[in-house]
Motif scaffolding. Structure first.
Motif, PDB file in Angstrom:
ATOM      1  N   GLU A  11       5.916 -10.756  16.105  1.00  0.00           N
ATOM      2  CA  GLU A  11       6.689  -9.170  15.096  1.00  0.00           C
ATOM      3  C   GLU A  11       5.526  -7.922  15.084  1.00  0.00           C
ATOM      4  OE1 GLU A  11       7.620 -12.248  13.856  1.00  0.00           O
ATOM      5  OE2 GLU A  11       9.702 -12.393  13.273  1.00  0.00           O
ATOM      6  N   TYR A  12       4.894  -8.653  14.391  1.00  0.00           N
ATOM      7  CA  TYR A  12       3.406  -7.757  14.078  1.00  0.00           C
ATOM      8  C   TYR A  12       3.017  -7.489  14.852  1.00  0.00           C
ATOM      9  CZ  TYR A  12      -1.017  -6.284  12.343  1.00  0.00           C
ATOM     10  OH  TYR A  12      -2.163  -5.258  11.818  1.00  0.00           O
ATOM     11  N   GLU A  13       2.632  -7.746  16.488  1.00  0.00           N
ATOM     12  CA  GLU A  13       2.398  -6.893  17.749  1.00  0.00           C
ATOM     13  C   GLU A  13       3.413  -5.742  17.784  1.00  0.00           C
ATOM     14  OE1 GLU A  13      -0.336  -7.839  19.034  1.00  0.00           O
ATOM     15  OE2 GLU A  13      -0.991  -9.389  17.608  1.00  0.00           O
ATOM     16  N   LYS A  14       4.286  -6.101  17.166  1.00  0.00           N
ATOM     17  CA  LYS A  14       5.627  -4.964  18.085  1.00  0.00           C
ATOM     18  C   LYS A  14       5.076  -3.834  17.432  1.00  0.00           C
ATOM     19  CE  LYS A  14       8.831  -2.955  19.288  1.00  0.00           C
ATOM     20  NZ  LYS A  14       8.934  -1.807  20.894  1.00  0.00           N
ATOM     21  N   TRP A  15       4.506  -4.479  15.789  1.00  0.00           N
ATOM     22  CA  TRP A  15       5.018  -3.244  14.606  1.00  0.00           C
ATOM     23  C   TRP A  15       3.417  -2.441  15.530  1.00  0.00           C
ATOM     24  CZ3 TRP A  15       6.058  -1.967   9.560  1.00  0.00           C
ATOM     25  CH2 TRP A  15       5.256  -0.858   9.133  1.00  0.00           C
ATOM     26  N   LYS A  16       2.144  -3.071  16.218  1.00  0.00           N
ATOM     27  CA  LYS A  16       0.982  -2.608  16.105  1.00  0.00           C
ATOM     28  C   LYS A  16       1.228  -1.210  17.059  1.00  0.00           C
ATOM     29  CE  LYS A  16      -2.045  -5.244  17.111  1.00  0.00           C
ATOM     30  NZ  LYS A  16      -3.014  -6.919  17.846  1.00  0.00           N
ATOM     31  N   GLU A  17       1.857  -1.816  18.134  1.00  0.00           N
ATOM     32  CA  GLU A  17       2.289  -1.685  19.083  1.00  0.00           C
ATOM     33  C   GLU A  17       3.309   0.129  19.290  1.00  0.00           C
ATOM     34  OE1 GLU A  17       5.293  -2.264  23.003  1.00  0.00           O
ATOM     35  OE2 GLU A  17       4.460  -3.721  22.508  1.00  0.00           O
ATOM     36  N   LEU A  18       3.813   0.270  17.964  1.00  0.00           N
ATOM     37  CA  LEU A  18       5.286   1.296  17.759  1.00  0.00           C
ATOM     38  C   LEU A  18       3.985   2.602  17.068  1.00  0.00           C
ATOM     39  CD1 LEU A  18       7.943  -0.753  16.419  1.00  0.00           C
ATOM     40  CD2 LEU A  18       7.618   1.231  18.805  1.00  0.00           C
ATOM     41  N   LEU A  19       3.353   1.854  16.107  1.00  0.00           N
ATOM     42  CA  LEU A  19       1.898   2.929  15.416  1.00  0.00           C
ATOM     43  C   LEU A  19       0.686   2.908  15.587  1.00  0.00           C
ATOM     44  CD1 LEU A  19       4.694   1.168  11.945  1.00  0.00           C
ATOM     45  CD2 LEU A  19       4.794   3.630  13.674  1.00  0.00           C
ATOM     46  N   HIS A  20      -0.371   2.099  15.667  1.00  0.00           N
ATOM     47  CA  HIS A  20      -1.815   2.073  15.477  1.00  0.00           C
ATOM     48  C   HIS A  20      -2.161   3.568  16.219  1.00  0.00           C
ATOM     49  CE1 HIS A  20      -2.701  -2.212  13.295  1.00  0.00           C
ATOM     50  NE2 HIS A  20      -1.493  -1.661  12.783  1.00  0.00           N
ATOM     51  N   HIS A  21      -0.970   3.394  17.182  1.00  0.00           N
ATOM     52  CA  HIS A  21      -2.129   4.369  18.322  1.00  0.00           C
ATOM     53  C   HIS A  21      -2.045   5.449  17.607  1.00  0.00           C
ATOM     54  CE1 HIS A  21       1.817   4.784  19.676  1.00  0.00           C
ATOM     55  NE2 HIS A  21       1.771   6.143  19.671  1.00  0.00           N
ATOM     56  N   PHE A  22      -1.316   6.367  17.167  1.00  0.00           N
ATOM     57  CA  PHE A  22      -0.850   7.081  15.578  1.00  0.00           C
ATOM     58  C   PHE A  22      -2.318   7.467  15.196  1.00  0.00           C
ATOM     59  CE2 PHE A  22       2.853   6.645  16.852  1.00  0.00           C
ATOM     60  CZ  PHE A  22       3.421   7.802  17.508  1.00  0.00           C
ATOM     61  N   TYR A  23      -2.499   6.589  14.259  1.00  0.00           N
ATOM     62  CA  TYR A  23      -4.130   6.950  13.424  1.00  0.00           C
ATOM     63  C   TYR A  23      -5.403   6.817  13.859  1.00  0.00           C
ATOM     64  CZ  TYR A  23      -0.561   3.673  10.980  1.00  0.00           C
ATOM     65  OH  TYR A  23       1.439   3.707  10.674  1.00  0.00           O
ATOM     66  N   ASP A  24      -6.264   7.964  13.083  1.00  0.00           N
ATOM     67  CA  ASP A  24      -8.098   8.302  13.323  1.00  0.00           C
ATOM     68  C   ASP A  24      -7.945   8.781  12.146  1.00  0.00           C
ATOM     69  OD1 ASP A  24      -9.939   8.715  14.535  1.00  0.00           O
ATOM     70  OD2 ASP A  24      -9.432  10.900  15.271  1.00  0.00           O
ATOM     71  N   PRO A  25      -9.095   8.360  11.576  1.00  0.00           N
ATOM     72  CA  PRO A  25      -9.901   6.904  11.585  1.00  0.00           C
ATOM     73  C   PRO A  25      -8.399   5.991  11.253  1.00  0.00           C
ATOM     74  CG  PRO A  25     -10.378   7.348   9.314  1.00  0.00           C
ATOM     75  CD  PRO A  25      -9.551   8.698   9.831  1.00  0.00           C
ATOM     76  N   PHE A  26      -8.766   4.460  11.992  1.00  0.00           N
ATOM     77  CA  PHE A  26      -7.947   3.430  11.441  1.00  0.00           C
ATOM     78  C   PHE A  26      -8.088   3.105  10.051  1.00  0.00           C
ATOM     79  CE2 PHE A  26      -6.072  -1.011  11.732  1.00  0.00           C
ATOM     80  CZ  PHE A  26      -5.265  -0.348  11.926  1.00  0.00           C
ATOM     81  N   PRO A  27      -6.959   3.279   9.465  1.00  0.00           N
ATOM     82  CA  PRO A  27      -7.011   2.385   7.936  1.00  0.00           C
ATOM     83  C   PRO A  27      -7.705   1.914   7.241  1.00  0.00           C
ATOM     84  CG  PRO A  27      -4.439   2.331   9.089  1.00  0.00           C
ATOM     85  CD  PRO A  27      -5.211   2.753  10.086  1.00  0.00           C
ATOM     86  N   ILE A  28      -7.812   1.352   6.254  1.00  0.00           N
ATOM     87  CA  ILE A  28      -8.350   0.500   5.083  1.00  0.00           C
ATOM     88  C   ILE A  28      -6.954   0.302   4.547  1.00  0.00           C
ATOM     89  CG2 ILE A  28      -9.460  -0.801   3.772  1.00  0.00           C
ATOM     90  CD1 ILE A  28     -12.102   1.283   4.523  1.00  0.00           C
ATOM     91  N   VAL A  29      -6.457  -1.240   4.509  1.00  0.00           N
ATOM     92  CA  VAL A  29      -5.473  -2.075   3.826  1.00  0.00           C
ATOM     93  C   VAL A  29      -6.039  -2.503   2.990  1.00  0.00           C
ATOM     94  CG1 VAL A  29      -3.255  -3.475   3.955  1.00  0.00           C
ATOM     95  CG2 VAL A  29      -3.934  -2.420   5.861  1.00  0.00           C
ATOM     96  N   GLU A  30      -5.911  -1.872   1.471  1.00  0.00           N
ATOM     97  CA  GLU A  30      -6.389  -2.798   0.442  1.00  0.00           C
ATOM     98  C   GLU A  30      -4.650  -3.068  -0.411  1.00  0.00           C
ATOM     99  OE1 GLU A  30      -9.473  -0.370  -1.418  1.00  0.00           O
ATOM    100  OE2 GLU A  30      -7.183   0.585  -1.539  1.00  0.00           O
ATOM    101  N   HIS A  31      -4.643  -4.249  -1.141  1.00  0.00           N
ATOM    102  CA  HIS A  31      -3.725  -5.545  -2.144  1.00  0.00           C
ATOM    103  C   HIS A  31      -4.125  -4.959  -3.307  1.00  0.00           C
ATOM    104  CE1 HIS A  31      -3.687  -6.576   1.869  1.00  0.00           C
ATOM    105  NE2 HIS A  31      -2.535  -6.814   1.638  1.00  0.00           N
ATOM    106  N   PHE A  32      -2.778  -4.714  -4.116  1.00  0.00           N
ATOM    107  CA  PHE A  32      -2.582  -4.466  -5.998  1.00  0.00           C
ATOM    108  C   PHE A  32      -2.003  -5.695  -6.230  1.00  0.00           C
ATOM    109  CE2 PHE A  32      -4.418  -0.675  -3.805  1.00  0.00           C
ATOM    110  CZ  PHE A  32      -5.751  -1.153  -4.442  1.00  0.00           C
ATOM    111  N   ASN A  33      -2.577  -5.806  -7.461  1.00  0.00           N
ATOM    112  CA  ASN A  33      -1.349  -6.364  -8.345  1.00  0.00           C
ATOM    113  C   ASN A  33      -1.427  -5.505  -9.743  1.00  0.00           C
ATOM    114  OD1 ASN A  33      -1.830  -9.521  -7.638  1.00  0.00           O
ATOM    115  ND2 ASN A  33      -3.871  -9.650  -8.376  1.00  0.00           N
TER     116      ASN A  33
END
Length: 97
Positions: free
Chosen positions: A71-93
């Motif tokens: 499913e993530y492969e489809k997510w990437k296909e739909l969205l990743h080409h829009f980003y410049d620069p590529f985003p940094i993902v962070e996680h929080f508690n």
């Protein structure tokens, strides 16, 4: 519960197309094990800037369950080409106050 926070910079002139693609991608992420909710916010001050907030039951639900899925492969296909620069993902508690 953990919060995934991502500052997204979408290429100029593609915001409308991006938002439509994100609506389609929302169906993908919301079907994943451990998914709780998500929100996409458009920045008021800077055109093309978005904030994505996703709540997951656990860190592994995102990093392994979603990111290593087909499913993530489809997510990437739909969205990743829009980003410049590529985003940094962070996680929080959440801090208990």
């Amino acid at each position: 519960m953990i919060l995934e926070a991502v500052m997204l910079h979408v290429k100029q002139g593609t915001q409308e197309e991006y938002e439509q693609a994100f609506r389609e991608a929302s169906v993908i992420i919301s079907s994943m094990k451990g998914y709780i909710s998500h929100e996409l916010h458009r920045c008021i001050e800077e055109e093309g800037k978005y904030l994505l907030l996703v709540k997951w039951e656990s860190f592994e639900d995102h990093t392994i369950g979603f990111r290593q899925s087909s499913e993530y492969e489809k997510w990437k296909e739909l969205l990743h080409h829009f980003y410049d620069p590529f985003p940094i993902v962070e996680h929080f508690n959440k801090v208990k106050l």
